[in-house]
Design an enzyme around this catalytic site. Structure first.
Site, mmCIF file in Angstrom:
data_model
loop_
_atom_site.group_PDB
_atom_site.id
_atom_site.type_symbol
_atom_site.label_atom_id
_atom_site.label_comp_id
_atom_site.label_asym_id
_atom_site.label_seq_id
_atom_site.Cartn_x
_atom_site.Cartn_y
_atom_site.Cartn_z
ATOM 1 N N GLY A 1 0.857 -0.999 0.001
ATOM 2 C CA GLY A 1 -0.053 -0.025 0.086
ATOM 3 C C GLY A 1 0.849 1.350 -0.006
ATOM 4 O O GLY A 1 2.026 1.241 0.465
ATOM 5 N N GLN B 1 0.605 4.104 1.672
ATOM 6 C CA GLN B 1 1.137 4.530 3.231
ATOM 7 C C GLN B 1 2.269 3.549 3.589
ATOM 8 O O GLN B 1 3.316 4.038 4.099
ATOM 9 C CB GLN B 1 0.007 4.479 4.266
ATOM 10 C CG GLN B 1 -0.980 5.695 3.943
ATOM 11 C CD GLN B 1 -1.192 6.131 5.592
ATOM 12 O OE1 GLN B 1 -0.723 6.071 6.416
ATOM 13 N NE2 GLN B 1 -2.533 7.227 5.485
ATOM 14 N N LYS C 1 0.457 -12.047 -3.417
ATOM 15 C CA LYS C 1 1.681 -11.275 -3.931
ATOM 16 C C LYS C 1 3.074 -12.013 -3.485
ATOM 17 O O LYS C 1 4.208 -11.375 -3.999
ATOM 18 C CB LYS C 1 1.769 -9.880 -4.158
ATOM 19 C CG LYS C 1 0.602 -9.045 -4.501
ATOM 20 C CD LYS C 1 1.060 -7.434 -4.807
ATOM 21 C CE LYS C 1 -0.250 -6.838 -5.612
ATOM 22 N NZ LYS C 1 0.000 -5.544 -5.657
ATOM 23 N N ILE D 1 -1.124 0.051 13.033
ATOM 24 C CA ILE D 1 -1.349 1.555 12.860
ATOM 25 C C ILE D 1 -2.828 1.862 12.226
ATOM 26 O O ILE D 1 -3.319 2.904 12.328
ATOM 27 C CB ILE D 1 -0.302 1.882 11.552
ATOM 28 C CG1 ILE D 1 1.334 1.558 11.989
ATOM 29 C CG2 ILE D 1 -0.308 3.465 11.416
ATOM 30 C CD1 ILE D 1 1.766 2.033 13.053
ATOM 31 N N GLU E 1 -6.431 3.007 11.531
ATOM 32 C CA GLU E 1 -7.329 3.509 12.452
ATOM 33 C C GLU E 1 -8.683 3.045 12.006
ATOM 34 O O GLU E 1 -8.926 2.655 10.764
ATOM 35 C CB GLU E 1 -7.163 4.961 12.707
ATOM 36 C CG GLU E 1 -7.026 5.896 11.521
ATOM 37 C CD GLU E 1 -6.968 7.281 11.688
ATOM 38 O OE1 GLU E 1 -7.316 7.740 12.770
ATOM 39 O OE2 GLU E 1 -6.452 7.956 10.909
ATOM 40 N N TYR F 1 4.525 13.232 20.006
ATOM 41 C CA TYR F 1 5.565 14.021 19.398
ATOM 42 C C TYR F 1 5.989 15.186 20.474
ATOM 43 O O TYR F 1 7.169 15.654 20.503
ATOM 44 C CB TYR F 1 5.129 14.647 18.019
ATOM 45 C CG TYR F 1 4.566 13.632 17.206
ATOM 46 C CD1 TYR F 1 4.937 12.135 17.443
ATOM 47 C CD2 TYR F 1 3.915 14.036 16.085
ATOM 48 C CE1 TYR F 1 4.046 11.228 16.470
ATOM 49 C CE2 TYR F 1 3.123 12.998 15.403
ATOM 50 C CZ TYR F 1 3.308 11.795 15.475
ATOM 51 O OH TYR F 1 2.783 10.820 14.606
ATOM 52 N N GLU G 1 -5.505 11.362 28.369
ATOM 53 C CA GLU G 1 -6.606 12.365 27.723
ATOM 54 C C GLU G 1 -7.855 11.775 28.355
ATOM 55 O O GLU G 1 -7.783 10.827 29.094
ATOM 56 C CB GLU G 1 -6.670 12.397 26.152
ATOM 57 C CG GLU G 1 -6.862 11.174 25.514
ATOM 58 C CD GLU G 1 -6.588 11.148 24.060
ATOM 59 O OE1 GLU G 1 -5.640 11.700 23.682
ATOM 60 O OE2 GLU G 1 -7.286 10.348 23.459
ATOM 61 N N HIS H 1 -10.578 11.579 19.099
ATOM 62 C CA HIS H 1 -10.587 9.878 19.259
ATOM 63 C C HIS H 1 -11.796 9.278 19.689
ATOM 64 O O HIS H 1 -12.556 9.884 20.454
ATOM 65 C CB HIS H 1 -9.474 10.078 20.459
ATOM 66 C CG HIS H 1 -7.939 10.361 20.046
ATOM 67 N ND1 HIS H 1 -7.108 10.861 20.817
ATOM 68 C CD2 HIS H 1 -7.568 10.499 18.948
ATOM 69 C CE1 HIS H 1 -5.827 11.182 20.208
ATOM 70 N NE2 HIS H 1 -6.128 10.868 18.999
#
Lengths: 416, 294
Positions: free
Chosen positions: B18, B20, B43, B96, B98, B159, B209, B248
């Protein structure tokens, strides 16, 4: 994704769970017609909003969101007093929700009431089946912490087995046919919960009337992330949307929510967006909106976001807070800002904080193109600057955005 | 030392062909991550980004000795991909992707019972041990090897915490995004346990959070144990309205349950150094390490 009670009851009926006869009305006359078409001489008139607690909720005139009527004319009168008004319940917040439709159904006399529900329980990472010996007990937030409600964990693939359900039923006072009947309802509800990708299903109360179980109320919430494989549920939202548009939906792939303050803000990522609101408040300001862009946003989406927040009449300053990472590059943000500035001008004082991927490049470009913009080193500095600019801000602004842009944005209102 | 990943971690990527996935795998390779294989059913046999591609995880694992998998498979097939790597006994799976349906994740968590697989995510930015291994989508420029362990629900705030700790010259041992979905793999408590055992970690930063109960569980854990290392925490979202999902899936306050205030209080009473804003994380840690008490 919420659906209305009348839609939830349609689903219950489709899987063989009995509900009172009823119909939806969007005008008082239609409500009268529904009542006339139903058997019986007593009806319930129920405000259809996407929130629970309607029975204890109130309209401005003090009346409740669920009322009983004993003539079609009274049904029409009650519908008239509900439609277009805002109903405040303990789940709607102080502003309440506007009632766009009422559900009129036959009044159902019952001998006993219970509460039944299924919910995704985040803490135990499972599905919880809930049963209460009395109807109307609050379920949604009690999944993890109540002891008045009996519960069991449902297997995500196989569903609850008969022994489990029996064990749960043994905790309430029921036997014989009544118990078998509720067992059957629980099995069917659990099956529907799993096959329809629900996150919450409540029949609360469920009533026992002459040996038969009847769903008196129904509340259902579905997983938006699973709508790609739930066309029938998706259609329910669209059927609803034909009558009402929600500004709370995610627009054009981003989460936007208007708030009461005057500091507009744009951020990327939910966590940083929440931190941005906090930073504005910490500096004594009030955010004008929440706007969270997904990290794969390109210039176009930033342009839409900028136009949207700039169209907010209450905004007196603008804070942009982005931490570039992965595909998200800071120069995308600076490009969008300068494009808007060059095409129509930005009439709000701005504080911009860009960090992470390509931040240096983006800051240099902004400084050259728009020397008056405050470039902050961290989000606190940005918030402080934006808040003090808003506090100095003058009269409400003239909105310069062309109507075509706004209508395009509103047309983009669609579920994610 | 570090937690979960280091230079010996051998990583395969599910869904490698893909867009990404290709973008991030390429970056991981240039960072020095030991990428060993890709998986894309149908593949098998081709090479992509210089890596051999296999039809199945089991095959890739057998041929290359991969012990970690990063998943970029679209959400429609994510659960199947997750269960495949669990069945192939991959030690660490990082998802990863979502927007995976929550009931799919409940099925995945159920499939993990009794297995040796550890799961990060879904909806995680991944994990990084600076200088050794980077898996996921975190920006590369802000890290530096060091002594702070970071655990976060939100990608962007990960980050933020990384930048803070780099700026005060401490750097990171390992940074873990546990993901922002309501039902996910490793949580705060699991990662706290791992950091506790890790000699290279001197301080742990926990970025929470609103919504859910992970912060409260972390507080419970820290209250009942002699943790031995300072923990600094911030919890964002104190200004989000109730019953409003803020981006979220898991960030929602319901009837006063899951508020930032409640979480901060729980953490504070468990001896955690709670800061008002992510911006203060760096200063707080520096002050902690300079104070004689540690």
């Amino acid at each position: 994704m919420n659906i209305h009670e009348h839609q939830a009851k349609r689903l219950l009926r489709s899987c063989g769970i009995r509900v009172p006869e009823g119909g939806v009305a969007r005008t008082p006359d239609a409500a009268r017609e529904v009542a006339i078409g139903l058997k019986g001489d007593t009806w319930m008139v129920k405000a259809q909003i996407h929130a629970g607690g309607r029975g204890n909720g109130t309209f401005a005139d003090g009346s409740s969101g669920i009322r009983r009527a004993d003539s079609p004319d009274i049904v029409a009168g009650m519908a008239d007093s509900m439609l277009g008004e805002r109903l405040v319940t303990d789940q709607t917040g102080p502003d309440g929700l506007k009632v766009k439709a009422v559900y009129v159904e036959c009044f159902q006399l019952v001998d006993r009431e219970f509460g039944l529900g299924l919910v995704v329980d985040e803490r135990s990472r499972s599905i919880a089946l809930l049963l209460s010996g009395q109807g109307g007990v609050e379920f949604e937030s009690t999944a993890s912490r109540s002891d008045t409600v009996h519960r069991l964990a449902v297997h995500p693939v196989h569903g609850p087995d008969n022994g489990q359900i029996e064990a749960l039923l043994s905790r309430v006072d029921l036997d014989g046919n009544d118990r078998r009947g509720l067992h059957e309802v629980m099995t069917r509800l659990a099956e529907m919960f799993r096959s329809r990708d629900a996150t919450l299903m409540e029949i609360n109360p469920i009533g026992l009337a002459g040996g038969r179980w009847v769903a008196l109320d129904a509340k259902m919430v579905f997983d938006r992330n699973a709508l790609f494989r739930q066309p029938e549920i998706l259609a329910m939202e669209q059927e609803d949307r034909a009558h009402e548009a929600s500004k709370e939906a995610s627009m054009d792939g981003f989460n936007y929510r208007e708030m009461a303050g005057d500091v507009a803000c744009i951020s990327v990522g939910a966590g940083l967006s929440m931190a941005t609101l906090d930073a504005i408040r910490h500096c004594g300001g009030e955010p004008a909106n929440f706007l969270d862009l997904p990290p794969d946003s390109r210039v176009n989406r930033f342009l839409s976001a900028l136009e949207l927040v700039l169209s907010n009449r209450n905004a007196r300053s603008l804070m942009i807070n982005v931490f570039g990472g992965g595909i998200m590059r800071c120069d995308t943000v600076s490009d969008a800002i300068t494009l808007i500035q060059n095409s129509k001008g930005i009439d709000l004082p701005m504080a911009v904080r860009l960090a992470g991927t390509n931040a240096r490049l983006a800051n240099r470009r902004l400084k050259e193109a728009m020397p008056h913009v405050f470039l902050a080193d961290n989000m606190s500095d940005a918030a402080r600057h934006a808040v003090s600019a808003a506090q100095r801000g003058e009269k409400p602004r003239q909105i310069t955005g062309s109507p075509s842009i706004m209508s395009r944005l509103l047309a983009a209102l669609r579920p994610r | 030392m570090a937690i979960l990943v280091d230079k010996r971690t051998r990583v395969l990527c599910q869904g490698i062909t893909g867009n990404q996935a290709s973008f991030y795998v390429e970056r991981a390779i240039s960072f020095g991550t030991c990428m060993v294989a890709g998986v894309r059913p149908g593949k098998g046999g081709i090479r992509h980004l210089g890596l051999p591609v296999f039809d199945s995880v089991a095959q890739a694992r057998q041929e290359t000795g991969a012990n970690a998998s990063v998943i970029f498979v679209p959400r429609e097939n994510s659960a199947a991909a997750l269960i495949e790597s669990i069945e192939a006994e991959v030690e660490l799976v990082i998802c990863i992707t979502e927007h995976i349906p929550v009931l799919d994740m409940i099925r995945v968590v159920d499939a993990m019972k009794g297995s040796r697989t550890r799961l990060l995510g879904p909806n995680t930015p991944g994990i990084i041990t600076p200088g050794e291994c980077r898996i996921g989508i975190m920006p590369g420029e802000i890290f530096r090897p060091g002594s702070v362990g970071i655990i976060s629900r939100s990608s962007t705030l990960t980050y933020e915490a990384i930048e803070q700790t780099t700026r005060v010259g401490l750097g990171q041992s390992t940074c873990v995004g546990i993901g922002a979905d309501p039902v996910h793999g490793l949580g705060f408590v699991d990662c706290l346990e791992l950091f506790r055992e890790d000699d290279s970690t001197e301080v742990v930063v926990l970025v929470g959070e609103v919504g859910g109960s992970e912060e409260e569980q972390a507080a419970e854990y820290l209250r009942d144990i002699e943790y031995g290392k300072p923990v600094v925490a911030c919890v964002v979202g104190e200004n989000v309205p109730e019953n409003t999902r803020m981006g979220h899936a898991s960030a929602i306050v319901k009837k006063g349950f899951g508020t930032a205030q409640e979480k901060k209080q729980a953490l504070g009473s468990a001896g955690v150094h709670v800061v008002a804003s992510p911006v203060s994380i760096g200063q707080e840690i520096r002050a902690l390490l300079q104070s004689p008490g540690g």
